[in-house]
Design an enzyme around this catalytic site. Sequence first.
Site, PDB file in Angstrom:
ATOM      1  N   HIS A 157      -3.609 -16.092  -9.660  1.00  0.00           N
ATOM      2  CA  HIS A 157      -2.791 -14.955 -10.122  1.00  0.00           C
ATOM      3  C   HIS A 157      -3.165 -13.674  -9.388  1.00  0.00           C
ATOM      4  CE1 HIS A 157      -1.783 -17.513 -13.649  1.00  0.00           C
ATOM      5  NE2 HIS A 157      -3.042 -17.871 -13.533  1.00  0.00           N
ATOM      6  N   SER A 278       2.920   3.063  14.930  1.00  0.00           N
ATOM      7  CA  SER A 278       4.078   3.744  14.368  1.00  0.00           C
ATOM      8  C   SER A 278       4.516   4.851  15.316  1.00  0.00           C
ATOM      9  CB  SER A 278       3.701   4.335  13.004  1.00  0.00           C
ATOM     10  OG  SER A 278       4.509   5.461  12.708  1.00  0.00           O
ATOM     11  N   LYS A 284      -1.464   4.724  12.383  1.00  0.00           N
ATOM     12  CA  LYS A 284      -1.076   3.380  11.934  1.00  0.00           C
ATOM     13  C   LYS A 284      -1.440   2.259  12.910  1.00  0.00           C
ATOM     14  CE  LYS A 284       0.737   2.295   8.716  1.00  0.00           C
ATOM     15  NZ  LYS A 284       2.144   2.300   8.319  1.00  0.00           N
ATOM     16  N   GLU A 291       3.976 -10.323   9.820  1.00  0.00           N
ATOM     17  CA  GLU A 291       5.169  -9.919   9.066  1.00  0.00           C
ATOM     18  C   GLU A 291       6.413 -10.607   9.623  1.00  0.00           C
ATOM     19  OE1 GLU A 291       4.369  -5.428   7.439  1.00  0.00           O
ATOM     20  OE2 GLU A 291       4.596  -5.663   9.569  1.00  0.00           O
TER      21      GLU A 291
END
Length: 459
Positions: A157, A278, A284, A291
């Site tokens: 969980h 970025s 970043k 992804e």
Amino acid sequence: MSGKFWGGRFKEETNTLVDQFNASIGFDRRLYEQDIKGSMAHCKMLGEKGILSEEETSTILEALVEIKRELDHNELQVNEEYEDIHTLVEKTLIEKIGPLGEKLHTGRSRNDQVALDVRMYVRDCIQSVLQGIRNMQKSLVSLAEQNQDVLMPGYTHMQRAQPVLLAHHLLAYFEMLRRDRTRFQDTLGRTNVMPLGAAALSGSTFDLDREMVARELSFDAISRNSMDAVSDRDFVLDFLYSASVLMMHLSRLSEELILWSTQEFGFASISDAFCTGSSIMPQKKNPDIPELIRGKTGRVYGDLMALFTTMKGLPLCYNKDMQEDKEVLFDAADTVDACLNIMASLLKSVSFDRERMSSAIQTGFLEATDLADYLVRKGLPFRQAHEVVGKMVLFALQEKKELRDLTLAQMKTFSRQIDQDVYEWVDPSLCVKRRELPGGTGPGQVKERIKEARKELEK
Ligand code: ARG
């Protein structure tokens, strides 16, 4: 000959919209090697059976080799004038050697021809995926080997549950990939059946030697029902399903890498070479590659669903709907290959923060199960032990302490069975050592699994 192979019974010219809409050459040209190999095997067999003379056979074979070379080097004009790759190869053959080329299609239909080509193509895709899986497994085993002693929280969980070895976690993916491999091997078994000889749907009036064609093209078997042979695309679905499960595994690993490289977790870092930045936020460093793999998983599922839906209402035998099998197959095959390839490299670049991972097991009561097991060893039934430890955890939470910080007197108020030896059982760094049963996260077990995995990959 600029006309259609099927022009005989038509009075009107085909509408140009139809030519464009109907054509598959735009995407099925990628089957040219399979198509030519298949044609060569068919031609040799026609020669062997005396349907073509020896001289005719060798002339056709030589021309087919030449066409393959020209396609290899992009020397042929590939446009919608040719409906599909089968038409292109045959028309080019006829341009080269004249009316003799018109004999090649004897005893064959594009229906069994395309089934053959796609089967050969799926076969090749599977070999490439199997290689990709192997490379990724190698990367995982190396990572596990390099990080054999790193402890980390195991989660359920997404809550800290019990300590595990990082290597054990990584090897879980090795197991998933092993099952993926068997799924693709299974798919290969059902794909490697030779359909030629089914012709349009009912077989042929010629006494074709189908076994010979199967041998020529390294098929394990010939199809047993001509109608099934030209109607079946199950093997493409098998491939797409296997690809979908594989992508799901890659996607879950990607998700963990993304999570672990957040500042909040701080467990892992993907090297700069596999990250991007970025355009506005100078600080970043983003995990675009995992992804994208996670994202592309959706598209492979889409490929599977698309073909499922295409096939579900089709009566036997060939229907043009089935031309839609190719783009989804090609898309999934390309996507899976690319994902496996980059993931295998990216994994080699991942570094783990051992300190941070190991110290994460110190809070969160990850040793609570072991404490319950301790009480069972002292004679309590497990359900009572669970209850007792639950109360101890609640008490420790209220006191803002860890279990190991409680005094023996405090502990004894929960169970008189607790003795001084309890302190070994509330040290979370000892938890994994107690799990030396087969398949557990014990260091000895994990070491053994790494050895086995290495052996398996050497095969
Ligand atoms: N381009 C077709 C396909 O990919 C080849 C088979 C066409 N057969 C036919 N009878 N129209 O499915």
